[in-house]
Design a protein around this motif. Structure first.
Motif, PDB file in Angstrom:
ATOM      1  N   GLN A   1      -0.578  13.610   3.322  1.00  0.00           N
ATOM      2  CA  GLN A   1      -0.910  12.105   2.772  1.00  0.00           C
ATOM      3  C   GLN A   1      -1.310  11.267   3.731  1.00  0.00           C
ATOM      4  O   GLN A   1      -0.952  11.287   5.176  1.00  0.00           O
TER       5      GLN A   1
ATOM      6  N   PRO B   1       0.745  -1.101  -0.085  1.00  0.00           N
ATOM      7  CA  PRO B   1      -0.263   0.044  -0.050  1.00  0.00           C
ATOM      8  C   PRO B   1       0.909   1.322   0.028  1.00  0.00           C
ATOM      9  O   PRO B   1       2.021   1.316   0.414  1.00  0.00           O
ATOM     10  N   HIS B   2       0.339   2.363  -0.321  1.00  0.00           N
ATOM     11  CA  HIS B   2       0.885   3.750  -0.473  1.00  0.00           C
ATOM     12  C   HIS B   2       0.450   4.577   0.262  1.00  0.00           C
ATOM     13  O   HIS B   2      -1.183   4.268   0.411  1.00  0.00           O
ATOM     14  N   LEU B   3       0.769   5.750   0.584  1.00  0.00           N
ATOM     15  CA  LEU B   3      -0.097   6.966   1.209  1.00  0.00           C
ATOM     16  C   LEU B   3      -0.888   7.347   0.263  1.00  0.00           C
ATOM     17  O   LEU B   3      -0.619   7.436  -1.150  1.00  0.00           O
ATOM     18  N   THR B   4      -2.073   7.858   0.533  1.00  0.00           N
ATOM     19  CA  THR B   4      -3.039   8.462  -0.399  1.00  0.00           C
ATOM     20  C   THR B   4      -2.748  10.083  -0.350  1.00  0.00           C
ATOM     21  O   THR B   4      -2.785  10.739   0.671  1.00  0.00           O
ATOM     22  N   THR B   5      -2.474  10.631  -1.454  1.00  0.00           N
ATOM     23  CA  THR B   5      -2.103  11.977  -1.351  1.00  0.00           C
ATOM     24  C   THR B   5      -3.528  12.923  -1.410  1.00  0.00           C
ATOM     25  O   THR B   5      -4.370  12.836  -2.024  1.00  0.00           O
ATOM     26  N   ARG B   6      -3.536  13.752  -0.287  1.00  0.00           N
ATOM     27  CA  ARG B   6      -4.573  14.622  -0.189  1.00  0.00           C
ATOM     28  C   ARG B   6      -4.030  16.177  -0.617  1.00  0.00           C
ATOM     29  O   ARG B   6      -4.976  16.785  -1.427  1.00  0.00           O
TER      30      ARG B   6
END
Lengths: 350, 350
Positions: B22, B10-15
């Motif tokens: 993130q 999984p990766h960080l989700t960018t906001r």
């Protein structure tokens, strides 16, 4: 002298891990440059396949005069073609259907674009010779898993006329490098203008048939099941657009800055992108960053003055040269494919 | 012999990218293990600060008998304490407010938990000596930017009583390694049980004051502005829970598998986690994976048989030993803090 902390960077957004389904952070990436392989969206049906010697061969059989087994190094010697092509998942924007549908809740980023290099399928089919009466061409990947209690490969077909289109490629390079393992190494079919399910990864076998192909990814998944009971196969990308900056509910800095995004269509080319600040009562034209090309996104922008304290409702729609335009409401279908309603966001200036 | 393709992750989700915000992909990570530094959520107000020699000192001044300037290597020699602590952004779950609020649309993952090591702030304040009449302690980070047309540092205060709590740390390690640059190196304040805005990163100065601190991150941001016109500062985490698996709108495989998630609270400990399949008419207890501890998440699970073709509505709520429980509806506030409504998802079995 002083240490500057690492560059910030966007990451893929995870939708599921087994199989791996990860979305490109589309709000932040420029489609003016090809999308880097590492942030190309990932849509898988099964776990990643294991690379074996057989992966390096491409078999063409079925209703042909001369069946072929081409190996990797020989395929690379054949005349090739490079083409910049957008690949968009048919579930892109599924999260926006108002009556929710089951499945990965993709937002805007199940799409990526870059330069594919490969051998036109048409040339290979000419070597084998197509027998009379061939109706479809089946493409089988090396990815395998259980579906409806059966162990199957991912496989899909194209009508013979589409398979013979000169832009359909057996690709072996992306952005000047061999395909990466996660994106189909060593071979991937590229079908410009069709949703991504047609561009079979880890392509291993091509079978010409006289009948209609009825695999589950053809007749169960990737079918528009409409409310009125009718259904239709998913094929060509719908005309569509996305606002990349600002984002929905963003607090924007006051002052003049550009609203930016992309637009694209499945057949033909984008002819205009329009923007509205009054929920569609009036529309103004956004500026396109280049002359639109077939099977590619076009970036657009619109300079806007944001006044402190004010809220802004922004709608965007694309229209193509075949007269297709984005609808106010997407056509709901049970599996949530092909969402292309006018994109609408609300932002507030600080 | 055969090559197995790279592990999925999984990766960080960018906001947002500037500043970098993130989110941790909470649906997929286990809170039984501490969250790896690389996927610890990132919430910034300004660009990452530049590391200079002054970053390696901690100044304590204001209403103290002996002002102190402690350098990095000296601080590391002081008696230390290690504590596993959850840090949750007060905007976590903002995306779920039904009347949408402006700001980063965090879903579930603006929270991470791991082991912080550092010197109790109380010990340092004892060295300096606190003058009579001190009311608050101000914490200033090295991150700087323009806010309301002024160049300011990120700074926040704690009431003196809270600052003297023995669990409030000047942390310099996370999970056994020096803090990473993106998470506050070299020093970060850790305030267990309060939302993350209190745990000031790149901590550089501590100032004891007799007045009330009125910086913008204290009196403008991080304030609950309610519908009835009243307001209140954001402090303690609300009792809360999240379903990690399955996800909303997921197509689950039929058969028996576990519904999994986490629960947590700000003060006290979680006493029970309940699950409902009939929209809250009846509740059953989920199983907790360990005895709940203060300032930590507790993982829970519930085995469930999913029958092919059926849809399931799943609600989860946590209750703590102070009798606080998650409400059916979150208390709406203008800036979207402290969302903690009962979590509800719908899944369908294939």
């Amino acid at each position: 002298m002083y240490y500057q902390f690492g560059k910030v960077r966007p990451h893929l957004t995870t939708r599921s891990l087994n199989p791996e389904n990860q979305e490109t952070p589309i709000h932040f990436i420029s489609f003016i440059e090809p999308v880097a392989d590492s942030i190309f969206y990932r849509r898988n049906h099964f776990p990643y396949p294991i690379l074996t010697p057989e992966s390096f061969t491409l078999k063409i059989s079925g209703s042909v005069h001369y069946a072929l087994l081409i190996n990797y190094s020989d395929l690379l010697k054949l005349p090739s073609k490079s083409k910049r092509v957008l690949i968009e998942c048919s579930g892109n924007k599924r999260a926006y259907f108002e009556e929710k549908v089951f499945g990965e809740q993709w937002e805007n980023g199940a799409m990526s674009e870059g330069v594919w290099k490969g051998v036109p399928l048409k040339n290979l089919l000419e070597y084998t010779g197509i027998k009379a009466g061939v109706n479809e061409v089946v493409f089988r990947g090396r990815d395998v898993g259980v579906k409806s209690s059966q162990l199957i490969h991912y496989e899909r077909s194209l009508p013979i006329a589409k398979a013979l289109h000169t832009d359909v490629l057996i690709a072996y390079e992306y952005n000047g490098k061999p395909l990466s393992q996660k994106h189909g190494f060593p071979f991937r079919l590229i079908v410009p203008g069709w949703y991504g399910m047609a561009s079979v990864k880890w392509l291993n076998e091509i079978i010409l048939i006289k009948d209609k192909f009825t695999g589950p990814f053809q007749t169960n998944d990737y079918v528009y099941y409409y409310k009125n009971g009718t259904s239709e196969q998913v094929t060509t990308n719908h005309v569509n657009s996305t606002i990349q900056q600002p984002q929905d509910k963003q607090l924007v800095k006051s002052g003049t800055h550009e609203i930016k995004g992309i637009a694209w269509t499945g057949s033909g080319v984008v002819s205009k992108v329009e923007i509205s600040f009054d929920k569609g009562d009036s529309w103004e034209q956004a500026k396109l960053k280049k002359i639109p090309k077939e099977h590619q996104t076009v970036s657009w922008s619109y300079p806007m003055e944001f006044k402190s304290g004010n809220e802004y409702h922004i709608s965007v729609r694309a229209t193509d040269n075949e007269g297709k335009t984005q609808p106010a409401e997407a056509i709901w279908n049970k599996k949530g494919y092909g969402y292309n309603a006018i994109m609408q966001i609300t932002v507030k200036a600080e």
